[in-house]
Design a protein around this motif. Sequence first.
Motif, PDB file in Angstrom:
ATOM      1  N   ALA A 168       0.861  -1.407  -0.092  1.00 31.39           N
ATOM      2  CA  ALA A 168       0.116   0.093   0.047  1.00 31.39           C
ATOM      3  C   ALA A 168       0.883   1.224  -0.226  1.00 31.39           C
ATOM      4  CB  ALA A 168      -1.062  -0.134   1.292  1.00 31.39           C
ATOM      5  N   ALA A 169       2.210   1.335   0.365  1.00 31.50           N
ATOM      6  CA  ALA A 169       2.935   2.383   0.684  1.00 31.50           C
ATOM      7  C   ALA A 169       3.095   3.269  -0.728  1.00 31.50           C
ATOM      8  CB  ALA A 169       4.289   2.137   0.961  1.00 31.50           C
ATOM      9  N   PRO A 170       3.160   2.882  -1.752  1.00 35.66           N
ATOM     10  CA  PRO A 170       2.990   3.517  -3.222  1.00 35.66           C
ATOM     11  C   PRO A 170       2.000   4.377  -3.468  1.00 35.66           C
ATOM     12  CG  PRO A 170       4.139   1.592  -3.550  1.00 35.66           C
ATOM     13  CD  PRO A 170       3.582   1.349  -2.318  1.00 35.66           C
ATOM     14  N   GLY A 171       0.890   3.657  -2.859  1.00 33.18           N
ATOM     15  CA  GLY A 171      -0.447   4.496  -3.302  1.00 33.18           C
ATOM     16  C   GLY A 171      -0.850   5.295  -2.488  1.00 33.18           C
ATOM     17  N   VAL A 172      -0.328   5.204  -0.878  1.00 32.77           N
ATOM     18  CA  VAL A 172      -0.618   6.143  -0.008  1.00 32.77           C
ATOM     19  C   VAL A 172       0.277   7.420  -0.400  1.00 32.77           C
ATOM     20  CG1 VAL A 172       0.288   6.791   2.353  1.00 32.77           C
ATOM     21  CG2 VAL A 172      -1.024   4.616   1.891  1.00 32.77           C
ATOM     22  N   GLU A 173       1.548   7.242  -0.839  1.00 30.31           N
ATOM     23  CA  GLU A 173       2.160   8.443  -1.262  1.00 30.31           C
ATOM     24  C   GLU A 173       1.606   9.136  -2.300  1.00 30.31           C
ATOM     25  OE1 GLU A 173       4.665   9.483   0.731  1.00 30.31           O
ATOM     26  OE2 GLU A 173       4.472   7.818   2.088  1.00 30.31           O
ATOM     27  N   GLU A 174       1.074   8.273  -3.418  1.00 29.40           N
ATOM     28  CA  GLU A 174       0.507   9.258  -4.253  1.00 29.40           C
ATOM     29  C   GLU A 174      -0.427   9.869  -4.169  1.00 29.40           C
ATOM     30  OE1 GLU A 174      -1.976   7.674  -8.816  1.00 29.40           O
ATOM     31  OE2 GLU A 174      -0.821   6.287  -7.522  1.00 29.40           O
ATOM     32  N   ALA A 175      -1.421   9.224  -3.216  1.00 29.56           N
ATOM     33  CA  ALA A 175      -2.616   9.989  -2.674  1.00 29.56           C
ATOM     34  C   ALA A 175      -2.361  11.261  -1.971  1.00 29.56           C
ATOM     35  CB  ALA A 175      -3.452   9.039  -1.908  1.00 29.56           C
ATOM     36  N   LEU A 176      -1.188  11.181  -1.196  1.00 28.57           N
ATOM     37  CA  LEU A 176      -0.794  12.394  -0.240  1.00 28.57           C
ATOM     38  C   LEU A 176      -0.490  13.533  -1.310  1.00 28.57           C
ATOM     39  CD1 LEU A 176       1.544  10.362   2.412  1.00 28.57           C
ATOM     40  CD2 LEU A 176      -1.066  11.643   2.775  1.00 28.57           C
ATOM     41  N   ARG A 177       0.349  13.088  -2.281  1.00 32.11           N
ATOM     42  CA  ARG A 177       0.661  14.206  -3.247  1.00 32.11           C
ATOM     43  C   ARG A 177      -0.361  14.603  -4.060  1.00 32.11           C
ATOM     44  NH1 ARG A 177       4.894  10.233  -4.190  1.00 32.11           N
ATOM     45  NH2 ARG A 177       3.578   9.519  -5.999  1.00 32.11           N
ATOM     46  N   LYS A 178      -1.134  13.701  -4.473  1.00 35.70           N
ATOM     47  CA  LYS A 178      -2.283  14.108  -5.319  1.00 35.70           C
ATOM     48  C   LYS A 178      -3.371  15.135  -4.533  1.00 35.70           C
ATOM     49  CE  LYS A 178      -6.470  12.528  -7.743  1.00 35.70           C
ATOM     50  NZ  LYS A 178      -7.342  11.122  -7.978  1.00 35.70           N
ATOM     51  N   HIS A 179      -3.430  14.966  -3.284  1.00 32.80           N
ATOM     52  CA  HIS A 179      -4.411  15.898  -2.529  1.00 32.80           C
ATOM     53  C   HIS A 179      -3.739  16.930  -1.447  1.00 32.80           C
ATOM     54  CE1 HIS A 179      -7.798  13.438  -4.142  1.00 32.80           C
ATOM     55  NE2 HIS A 179      -7.251  12.334  -3.832  1.00 32.80           N
ATOM     56  N   ARG A 180      -2.357  16.833  -1.513  1.00 30.89           N
ATOM     57  CA  ARG A 180      -1.763  17.749  -0.627  1.00 30.89           C
ATOM     58  C   ARG A 180      -1.741  17.532   0.752  1.00 30.89           C
ATOM     59  NH1 ARG A 180      -3.674  22.280  -1.339  1.00 30.89           N
ATOM     60  NH2 ARG A 180      -5.350  21.583  -2.891  1.00 30.89           N
ATOM     61  N   LEU A 181      -1.568  16.031   1.199  1.00 29.10           N
ATOM     62  CA  LEU A 181      -2.401  16.024   2.515  1.00 29.10           C
ATOM     63  C   LEU A 181      -0.867  15.723   3.550  1.00 29.10           C
ATOM     64  CD1 LEU A 181      -5.088  13.295   1.741  1.00 29.10           C
ATOM     65  CD2 LEU A 181      -5.357  15.853   2.394  1.00 29.10           C
ATOM     66  N   LYS A 182      -1.093  15.866   4.787  1.00 29.63           N
ATOM     67  CA  LYS A 182      -0.102  15.528   5.838  1.00 29.63           C
ATOM     68  C   LYS A 182      -0.513  14.589   6.754  1.00 29.63           C
ATOM     69  CE  LYS A 182       2.545  17.707   9.387  1.00 29.63           C
ATOM     70  NZ  LYS A 182       3.918  16.566   9.295  1.00 29.63           N
ATOM     71  N   PRO A 183      -0.087  13.412   6.727  1.00 34.15           N
ATOM     72  CA  PRO A 183      -0.457  12.412   7.726  1.00 34.15           C
ATOM     73  C   PRO A 183      -0.196  12.803   9.240  1.00 34.15           C
ATOM     74  CG  PRO A 183       0.754  11.400   5.994  1.00 34.15           C
ATOM     75  CD  PRO A 183       1.106  12.984   5.785  1.00 34.15           C
ATOM     76  N   VAL A 184      -1.182  12.410  10.109  1.00 35.77           N
ATOM     77  CA  VAL A 184      -0.748  12.761  11.612  1.00 35.77           C
ATOM     78  C   VAL A 184      -0.774  11.459  12.086  1.00 35.77           C
ATOM     79  CG1 VAL A 184      -1.613  15.144  11.584  1.00 35.77           C
ATOM     80  CG2 VAL A 184      -3.249  13.117  12.017  1.00 35.77           C
ATOM     81  N   ALA A 185      -1.564  10.234  11.697  1.00 29.75           N
ATOM     82  CA  ALA A 185      -1.640   8.956  12.455  1.00 29.75           C
ATOM     83  C   ALA A 185      -1.988   7.810  11.161  1.00 29.75           C
ATOM     84  CB  ALA A 185      -2.681   9.062  13.362  1.00 29.75           C
ATOM     85  N   VAL A 186      -1.680   6.722  11.467  1.00 27.69           N
ATOM     86  CA  VAL A 186      -2.487   5.509  11.126  1.00 27.69           C
ATOM     87  C   VAL A 186      -3.188   4.975  12.004  1.00 27.69           C
ATOM     88  CG1 VAL A 186      -1.875   3.229  10.195  1.00 27.69           C
ATOM     89  CG2 VAL A 186      -0.288   5.164   9.394  1.00 27.69           C
ATOM     90  N   VAL A 187      -4.470   4.263  11.572  1.00 25.38           N
ATOM     91  CA  VAL A 187      -5.336   3.527  12.433  1.00 25.38           C
ATOM     92  C   VAL A 187      -5.620   2.497  11.849  1.00 25.38           C
ATOM     93  CG1 VAL A 187      -6.098   5.746  13.551  1.00 25.38           C
ATOM     94  CG2 VAL A 187      -7.413   4.757  11.600  1.00 25.38           C
ATOM     95  N   LEU A 188      -5.674   1.320  12.445  1.00 21.45           N
ATOM     96  CA  LEU A 188      -6.011  -0.082  11.882  1.00 21.45           C
ATOM     97  C   LEU A 188      -6.972  -0.609  12.575  1.00 21.45           C
ATOM     98  CD1 LEU A 188      -2.413  -1.032  12.761  1.00 21.45           C
ATOM     99  CD2 LEU A 188      -3.176  -0.240  10.497  1.00 21.45           C
ATOM    100  N   THR A 189      -7.817  -1.451  11.610  1.00 20.02           N
ATOM    101  CA  THR A 189      -9.030  -2.040  11.942  1.00 20.02           C
ATOM    102  C   THR A 189      -8.799  -3.281  12.686  1.00 20.02           C
ATOM    103  OG1 THR A 189      -9.464  -2.891   9.791  1.00 20.02           O
ATOM    104  CG2 THR A 189     -10.349  -0.750  10.153  1.00 20.02           C
ATOM    105  N   HIS A 190      -7.612  -4.133  12.065  1.00 21.67           N
ATOM    106  CA  HIS A 190      -6.995  -5.155  12.811  1.00 21.67           C
ATOM    107  C   HIS A 190      -5.844  -5.511  12.441  1.00 21.67           C
ATOM    108  CE1 HIS A 190      -8.796  -6.563   8.946  1.00 21.67           C
ATOM    109  NE2 HIS A 190      -8.175  -7.767   9.273  1.00 21.67           N
ATOM    110  N   GLY A 191      -5.074  -6.653  12.916  1.00 21.10           N
ATOM    111  CA  GLY A 191      -3.818  -6.776  12.689  1.00 21.10           C
ATOM    112  C   GLY A 191      -3.450  -7.737  11.715  1.00 21.10           C
ATOM    113  N   HIS A 192      -4.199  -8.306  10.797  1.00 19.18           N
ATOM    114  CA  HIS A 192      -3.881  -9.285   9.701  1.00 19.18           C
ATOM    115  C   HIS A 192      -2.926  -8.379   8.813  1.00 19.18           C
ATOM    116  CE1 HIS A 192      -7.374 -12.196  10.315  1.00 19.18           C
ATOM    117  NE2 HIS A 192      -6.596 -12.278  11.142  1.00 19.18           N
ATOM    118  N   ILE A 193      -2.070  -9.100   8.081  1.00 27.98           N
ATOM    119  CA  ILE A 193      -0.853  -8.627   7.330  1.00 27.98           C
ATOM    120  C   ILE A 193      -1.443  -7.963   6.227  1.00 27.98           C
ATOM    121  CG2 ILE A 193      -0.193 -10.598   5.993  1.00 27.98           C
ATOM    122  CD1 ILE A 193       1.944  -8.462   7.823  1.00 27.98           C
ATOM    123  N   ASP A 194      -2.359  -8.139   5.557  1.00 30.80           N
ATOM    124  CA  ASP A 194      -2.900  -7.642   4.194  1.00 30.80           C
ATOM    125  C   ASP A 194      -3.550  -6.181   4.897  1.00 30.80           C
ATOM    126  OD1 ASP A 194      -5.187  -9.024   5.794  1.00 30.80           O
ATOM    127  OD2 ASP A 194      -6.573  -8.776   3.944  1.00 30.80           O
TER     128      ASP A 194
END
Length: 240
Positions: free
Chosen positions: A35-61
């Motif tokens: 997912a990392a490349p898609g995250v970086e692309e979306a951050l650039r596209k929408h000019r966003l600054k992340p403040v946190a990652v939140v997780l619905t559960h711990g499975h590797i996917d």
Amino acid sequence: MLIAGFPAGAWGTNCYLVAPAAGEECVIIDPGHQAAPGVEEALRKHRLKPVAVVLTHGHIDHVASVVPVCGAHDVPAWIHPADRYMMSDPEKALGRSIGQQLMGELTVGEPDDVKELTDGSRLDLAGLEFTVAHAPGHTKGSVTFRMPESSDVPSVFFSGDLLFAGSIGRTDLPGGDHAEMLRSLARVCLPLDDSTVVLSGHGPQTSIGRERATNPYLREVADTQRGSGGGPTAAPRRGM
């Protein structure tokens, strides 16, 4: 409000970036496998600054990209304590047959800053409000995130692998429990308004009203609460 989502990796796990608007701070939900490349692309596209990652559960996917994403932006990751071990030990979480297939290609572990989620807590992040509901069944530490309705946006429900369009998450992996899943559906999903938008861990967007009317598992728990009906018609389940 801005919600940018995309399916990532071998399992098509939905990753979401949520912000009040373009050009503002954001929260990243479930940065999973590749997912990392898609995250970086979306951050650039929408000019966003992340403040946190939140997780619905711990499975590797759902968590495979947590370490690189948190490290690149120096932000914490939030996860329920019952699933925290999965970030460092995905094989234990998935069972040996699935876990061994993945271990060669993944770098596992925790990010530098891990915070733990609790049932009923409210997260105020990036100018947004998320209410946490513990929803075990798919895993012991599965949670959902609900955002309140506003004047121009209906309530949004990030259901993880609890509820999908037409189905629910699997319960046959370590920590899964079908009866517990049904209890979580009844306690967490049934009280929500029909207009609530459901953004799940896999598959398309839906709504609580649509799932209340058509999802065999949600209908089963609703019938049980009313004291009528039998078991659900078989439906395929998604998620790892």
